[in-house]
Design a protein around this motif. Structure first.
Motif, PDB file in Angstrom:
ATOM      1  N   ASN A  47     -11.854   8.143 -42.025  1.00  0.00           N
ATOM      2  CA  ASN A  47     -10.795   7.927 -42.152  1.00  0.00           C
ATOM      3  C   ASN A  47     -10.296   8.758 -43.001  1.00  0.00           C
ATOM      4  O   ASN A  47      -8.733   8.746 -43.306  1.00  0.00           O
ATOM      5  CB  ASN A  47     -10.341   5.892 -43.093  1.00  0.00           C
ATOM      6  CG  ASN A  47     -11.159   4.831 -41.981  1.00  0.00           C
ATOM      7  OD1 ASN A  47     -10.431   4.631 -40.906  1.00  0.00           O
ATOM      8  ND2 ASN A  47     -11.823   4.212 -43.185  1.00  0.00           N
ATOM      9  N   ASP A  48     -10.973   9.436 -42.842  1.00  0.00           N
ATOM     10  CA  ASP A  48     -10.335  11.173 -43.703  1.00  0.00           C
ATOM     11  C   ASP A  48      -9.703  11.450 -42.131  1.00  0.00           C
ATOM     12  O   ASP A  48      -9.884  12.352 -41.385  1.00  0.00           O
ATOM     13  CB  ASP A  48     -11.570  11.763 -44.213  1.00  0.00           C
ATOM     14  CG  ASP A  48     -10.690  13.326 -44.319  1.00  0.00           C
ATOM     15  OD1 ASP A  48      -9.878  13.263 -44.050  1.00  0.00           O
ATOM     16  OD2 ASP A  48     -11.458  13.742 -45.344  1.00  0.00           O
ATOM     17  N   LYS A  49      -7.676  11.742 -41.777  1.00  0.00           N
ATOM     18  CA  LYS A  49      -7.584  12.381 -40.420  1.00  0.00           C
ATOM     19  C   LYS A  49      -7.744  14.464 -40.439  1.00  0.00           C
ATOM     20  O   LYS A  49      -8.011  14.535 -39.695  1.00  0.00           O
ATOM     21  CB  LYS A  49      -5.978  12.022 -41.051  1.00  0.00           C
ATOM     22  CG  LYS A  49      -5.543  10.839 -40.470  1.00  0.00           C
ATOM     23  CD  LYS A  49      -3.909  10.844 -40.570  1.00  0.00           C
ATOM     24  CE  LYS A  49      -3.037  11.969 -39.919  1.00  0.00           C
ATOM     25  NZ  LYS A  49      -3.767  11.812 -38.298  1.00  0.00           N
ATOM     26  N   THR A  50      -7.773  14.890 -42.137  1.00  0.00           N
ATOM     27  CA  THR A  50      -8.550  16.602 -41.776  1.00  0.00           C
ATOM     28  C   THR A  50      -9.469  16.355 -41.006  1.00  0.00           C
ATOM     29  O   THR A  50     -10.024  17.472 -40.505  1.00  0.00           O
ATOM     30  CB  THR A  50      -8.547  17.014 -43.343  1.00  0.00           C
ATOM     31  OG1 THR A  50      -9.410  16.106 -43.465  1.00  0.00           O
ATOM     32  CG2 THR A  50      -6.612  16.428 -43.836  1.00  0.00           C
ATOM     33  N   ILE A  51     -10.328  15.954 -40.925  1.00  0.00           N
ATOM     34  CA  ILE A  51     -11.216  15.419 -40.151  1.00  0.00           C
ATOM     35  C   ILE A  51     -11.558  15.555 -39.183  1.00  0.00           C
ATOM     36  O   ILE A  51     -11.953  15.533 -37.673  1.00  0.00           O
ATOM     37  CB  ILE A  51     -12.859  14.632 -41.146  1.00  0.00           C
ATOM     38  CG1 ILE A  51     -13.502  15.353 -41.932  1.00  0.00           C
ATOM     39  CG2 ILE A  51     -13.733  15.030 -40.068  1.00  0.00           C
ATOM     40  CD1 ILE A  51     -14.001  16.548 -42.537  1.00  0.00           C
ATOM     41  N   VAL A  52     -10.350  13.569 -38.900  1.00  0.00           N
ATOM     42  CA  VAL A  52     -10.979  13.252 -37.372  1.00  0.00           C
ATOM     43  C   VAL A  52     -10.171  13.922 -36.550  1.00  0.00           C
ATOM     44  O   VAL A  52     -10.264  13.922 -34.725  1.00  0.00           O
ATOM     45  CB  VAL A  52     -10.454  11.621 -37.767  1.00  0.00           C
ATOM     46  CG1 VAL A  52     -10.246  11.479 -36.353  1.00  0.00           C
ATOM     47  CG2 VAL A  52     -11.106  11.263 -38.159  1.00  0.00           C
ATOM     48  N   ASP A  53      -8.817  14.844 -36.985  1.00  0.00           N
ATOM     49  CA  ASP A  53      -8.137  15.667 -35.926  1.00  0.00           C
ATOM     50  C   ASP A  53      -7.719  16.812 -36.069  1.00  0.00           C
ATOM     51  O   ASP A  53      -7.693  17.471 -35.605  1.00  0.00           O
ATOM     52  CB  ASP A  53      -6.475  15.609 -36.789  1.00  0.00           C
ATOM     53  CG  ASP A  53      -6.275  13.901 -37.330  1.00  0.00           C
ATOM     54  OD1 ASP A  53      -6.696  12.922 -35.907  1.00  0.00           O
ATOM     55  OD2 ASP A  53      -4.942  13.607 -37.180  1.00  0.00           O
ATOM     56  N   ASP A  54      -9.439  17.015 -36.587  1.00  0.00           N
ATOM     57  CA  ASP A  54     -10.054  18.744 -36.938  1.00  0.00           C
ATOM     58  C   ASP A  54     -10.786  19.070 -35.146  1.00  0.00           C
ATOM     59  O   ASP A  54     -12.225  18.558 -35.559  1.00  0.00           O
ATOM     60  CB  ASP A  54      -9.936  18.917 -38.328  1.00  0.00           C
ATOM     61  CG  ASP A  54     -10.472  20.820 -37.364  1.00  0.00           C
ATOM     62  OD1 ASP A  54     -10.458  21.323 -36.675  1.00  0.00           O
ATOM     63  OD2 ASP A  54     -10.968  21.072 -38.749  1.00  0.00           O
ATOM     64  N   GLU A  55     -10.298  19.414 -34.229  1.00  0.00           N
ATOM     65  CA  GLU A  55     -11.311  19.371 -32.826  1.00  0.00           C
ATOM     66  C   GLU A  55     -11.597  20.851 -33.058  1.00  0.00           C
ATOM     67  O   GLU A  55     -12.124  20.902 -31.944  1.00  0.00           O
ATOM     68  CB  GLU A  55      -9.759  19.679 -31.738  1.00  0.00           C
ATOM     69  CG  GLU A  55      -9.386  19.226 -31.844  1.00  0.00           C
ATOM     70  CD  GLU A  55      -8.693  17.921 -30.633  1.00  0.00           C
ATOM     71  OE1 GLU A  55      -8.069  19.229 -29.743  1.00  0.00           O
ATOM     72  OE2 GLU A  55      -8.170  17.523 -30.180  1.00  0.00           O
TER      73      GLU A  55
END
Length: 371
Positions: A47-55
């Motif tokens: 649920n951490d967008k900074t991780i999940v969205d970091d391609e």
């Protein structure tokens, strides 16, 4: 993340949800005795967008959850594909859902990417009253050989006990998976070979009991267990007393002759782990030369020379498949460790080390291809 990123199938008392972004089984839940059993692990950063969205981070790590299929397993040192291959790192599309003739649902998903030219289909089935997820992966066409594995994970918030179908031996790779103390730590000896799972060699000269979780703290370790070829049925059982459940992985050793154990217990200090991936155990059923990667698994190696398959051969003009089953069973009162697991025609019988037994519905024909 949106609802369209996930797809759920359900039967009476069981459901499974697939994350279509990377083919990870995000949810597997069964209803038993008036409560819900959910034995799979999901990473704490989902649920951490900074991780999940970091391609810049591999998708299989950003979306790390439950169970996923690897092809090739581990390092891809032949084609420029990230760790564990496209099946664990790229999108899947839903092909359709069918009602199971005996109650339940079967869903089929196709990997958007090709694997060595092959089309890959993931087939998931849930059955009414069965505390299992039946998984089938079918390669159509393609060329060459590749190591494959399922990558199931559970988590121990408290201690637990582990047991397995008979193995020939256990082994750790040449190098620890965390050898730089500035980044993380491993506790086992590398390389090492052993036959007593209660006495795996440690780097400090001691031994580790691999049948008990945890055997240490703040460590990251990996090892392989080679199935005894005399076994017609392979299994691993993780008893989680605080959750009052038993996580199971089941296989036909002809498909997956190797069980890999990944101990991820706060031993990585860098992003996204940051010391917070704690109490996790991967029970990964594979057809691979440990974690040595694609090239080593398809070349002659010490295991393949002993007749232990370490890769899957694709058929340019046909289909090739592997199957496995994961499950969650309510832990009977007083049970400490599973001593045996036996498959009958329509049931699975688990026996505790004290002699108690429990029986649950199970489709034994699934792993034997209906034989």
């Amino acid at each position: 993340m949106s609802d369209s990123d996930f797809h759920t199938i359900e039967a009476k008392g069981v459901k499974a949800t697939l994350d279509l972004r990377g083919g990870h089984v995000r949810v597997f839940a069964t209803e038993q005795g008036g409560r819900t059993i959910e034995p799979l692990h999901s990473a704490p950063w989902l649920n951490d967008k900074t991780i999940v969205d970091d391609e810049t981070i591999d998708a299989n790590l950003r979306l790390l959850s439950g169970d996923f299929f690897c092809a090739p397993f581990s390092t891809n040192d032949i084609d420029p594909v990230t760790l564990h291959g496209w099946p664990a790192n790229s999108p899947w599309t839903l092909l359709g859902v069918e009602a199971h003739p005996e109650g339940g649902q079967t869903a089929r998903y196709e990997l958007v990417k090709r694997v060595q030219g092959a089309t890959l289909v993931k087939e998931l089935t849930v059955r009414d009253g069965h505390p299992f997820l039946y998984e089938r992966h079918i390669f159509s066409g393609g060329e060459g050989d590749l190591p494959v594995a399922n990558h199931a994970m559970t988590r121990f918030d408290g201690g637990g006990r582990l047991s397995f179908s008979p193995k020939l031996f256990g082994t750790t790779p040449e190098t620890a998976i965390e050898s730089d103390p500035a980044k993380g730590r491993s506790l086992l000896a590398y390389p090492a070979r052993f036959t007593d799972l209660t006495k795996a060699p440690r780097a400090d000269g001691g031994t580790a009991d691999l049948t008990t979780y945890p055997f240490g703290s703040k460590h990251e370790d990996f090892l392989s267990l080679v199935e005894d070829p005399a076994n017609p049925f392979g299994w691993a059982a993780a008893v989680r007393p605080d959750k009052r459940d038993i996580f199971l992985t089941l296989k036909n050793p002809a498909d997956f002759p190797i069980t890999m154990m990944w101990f991820s217990n706060g031993g990585r200090d860098y992003t996204p782990w940051n010391g917070r991936h704690i109490g996790v155990l991967g029970l990964e059923e594979g057809r691979t030369y440990a974690g040595y990667g694609h090239k080593a698994s398809i070349a002659p190696n010490p295991w393949s020379e002993q007749g232990i398959p370490t890769s899957l051969h694709l058929d340019p003009s046909g289909d090739v498949e592997v199957r496995n089953v994961i499950g969650g069973v309510a832990l009977p009162e007083g049970w400490t460790r599973v001593a045996s697991v036996e498959a009958g025609a329509g049931e699975l019988v688990l026996v505790d080390e004290a002699g108690g037994s429990v029986t649950v519905p199970y489709d034994a024909k699934f792993l034997t291809r209906g034989a």
